[in-house]
Design a protein around this motif. Sequence first.
Motif, PDB file in Angstrom:
ATOM      1  N   LYS A 156       9.658  -0.871   4.260  1.00  0.00           N
ATOM      2  CA  LYS A 156       8.953   0.113   5.098  1.00  0.00           C
ATOM      3  C   LYS A 156       9.752   0.454   6.364  1.00  0.00           C
ATOM      4  O   LYS A 156       9.713   1.579   6.835  1.00  0.00           O
ATOM      5  N   LEU A 179       1.593  10.780  -4.198  1.00  0.00           N
ATOM      6  CA  LEU A 179       2.823  10.076  -3.877  1.00  0.00           C
ATOM      7  C   LEU A 179       3.715  10.087  -5.115  1.00  0.00           C
ATOM      8  O   LEU A 179       3.366   9.502  -6.135  1.00  0.00           O
ATOM      9  N   PRO A 214      -0.531   5.826   2.667  1.00  0.00           N
ATOM     10  CA  PRO A 214       0.175   7.118   2.691  1.00  0.00           C
ATOM     11  C   PRO A 214      -0.370   8.105   3.732  1.00  0.00           C
ATOM     12  O   PRO A 214       0.406   8.786   4.403  1.00  0.00           O
ATOM     13  N   THR A 247      -0.561   8.647  -7.830  1.00  0.00           N
ATOM     14  CA  THR A 247       0.689   7.949  -7.540  1.00  0.00           C
ATOM     15  C   THR A 247       1.523   7.911  -8.811  1.00  0.00           C
ATOM     16  O   THR A 247       1.009   7.498  -9.857  1.00  0.00           O
ATOM     17  N   ARG A 286       0.817  -1.218   0.000  1.00  0.00           N
ATOM     18  CA  ARG A 286       0.000   0.000   0.000  1.00  0.00           C
ATOM     19  C   ARG A 286       0.850   1.267   0.000  1.00  0.00           C
ATOM     20  O   ARG A 286       0.339   2.364  -0.087  1.00  0.00           O
ATOM     21  N   LEU A 287       2.152   1.085   0.113  1.00  0.00           N
ATOM     22  CA  LEU A 287       3.028   2.258   0.035  1.00  0.00           C
ATOM     23  C   LEU A 287       3.894   2.230  -1.221  1.00  0.00           C
ATOM     24  O   LEU A 287       4.920   2.888  -1.294  1.00  0.00           O
ATOM     25  N   SER A 291       7.830   1.836  -1.611  1.00  0.00           N
ATOM     26  CA  SER A 291       8.315   0.588  -1.024  1.00  0.00           C
ATOM     27  C   SER A 291       8.908  -0.353  -2.074  1.00  0.00           C
ATOM     28  O   SER A 291       9.356  -1.437  -1.735  1.00  0.00           O
ATOM     29  N   TYR A 295       1.046   7.364   7.011  1.00  0.00           N
ATOM     30  CA  TYR A 295       2.466   7.713   7.048  1.00  0.00           C
ATOM     31  C   TYR A 295       2.622   9.216   7.328  1.00  0.00           C
ATOM     32  O   TYR A 295       3.418   9.616   8.195  1.00  0.00           O
TER      33      TYR A 295
END
Length: 365
Positions: free
Chosen positions: A26, A329, A223, A347, A16-17, A21, A226
């Motif tokens: 992570k 992102l 995100p 993204t 999900r990142l 990633s 984060y």
Amino acid sequence: MNSLKALILAGGFATRLRPLSCTRPKMLFPVANKPLIDWTLESLSRCGVETVVMAVNYMAEAIARYLGPTKYNLGIIYSREERPLDTAGPIKRAEEHLRDGPFLVLNGDVISDVDYRELLNYHRRKGGLATITLIEVPDPSRYGAVELDGEGRILRFVEKPEPGRAPSNYINAGIYIFEPDVLDYIPAGRPVSTEREIFPKLAEEGLLYGYRASALWVDIGVPEDYLRANSLLLERIGGVQMGEDVEVDETAKLLPPTSIGKRVRIGGDSVIGPNTSIAEDVIIGRGCRIENSIIFPGAIIGDHSSIKNAIIGENATLERWVKVETGSLIGDYVTLCDGVTITGGVTICPSKRVEESILEPRRVM
Ligand code: GTP
């Protein structure tokens, strides 16, 4: 407490990142300009833990290279997996290190200041096989809520309860104490989920307790989490943190809480912060505005660009008059050309060159 060991689940893909990633695990994502794993190891060291077993899989070597055999007075053992084993399989795999007494298990993507000594004392008083740390949240609907009896025993779990339907607002914080006997509940050699397979069984047998902690707690999944974790930790530290050899024009403003890494340069009339981390070697031009954001090392932010609620990858370049907003992102080495606007959860994959604005959520491959 001397012999308490901790196993850290540190092997997930962090899908999900993506794309951030894709190039780093992570555990090494900076939070308030310090890698996530360092926050965890520091908290373990503070509570008197001496040995940590890092259960690693995805990008294992990057983690091992970064941490080495010891840090913060902790001995670090690596338990490597040949394939992903989910959240309980890695504990079984590290069994040989975990047989000498109760041990801590931590989800590596959580930052908290839960007092592990108090957790262990509670666990001993209750006498169960496992104790789950619980955190109260205003809305448990995106997590799993738990139902407890008056003794603190966990009766059942309700995954992602509909609003108003949760049995309590307490959720699993991803921080546990296990007795070695729990290892006998985990089948060897295949992926096993602690949450789906092991805890329900222990709860059914009345051997699972919940420890209600009121502590700083944040997990990093998507995100927005984060960014929130970054803000919370910056608030905790407070003020404007400055690395060495930073050059800030005297007409620039730094609004707390903000963290500026080593060798960062910030041009005239730029306003940075609040809730912003700028990693080392970032160059920010004139008249820029950056708030609620995380900028990875070596990024270049051109004159009059603005970044709000966004994450900018390593060595990305924003040319001039670029705008990046709301949950977007930007991958490593991306170039956003002059005048481009990126809004609302876009993204962008690494090394892309983007010449036109993107105003709707999408992934640019
Ligand atoms: P997503 O892919 O975005 O869901 O993220 P994730 O990989 O972090 O998965 P999840 O949030 O479910 O993982 C919870 C914790 O378990 C994280 O600290 C992961 O690193 C860890 N984890 C997940 N799968 C594995 C695995 O197969 N092996 C090990 N060692 N750790 C894992």
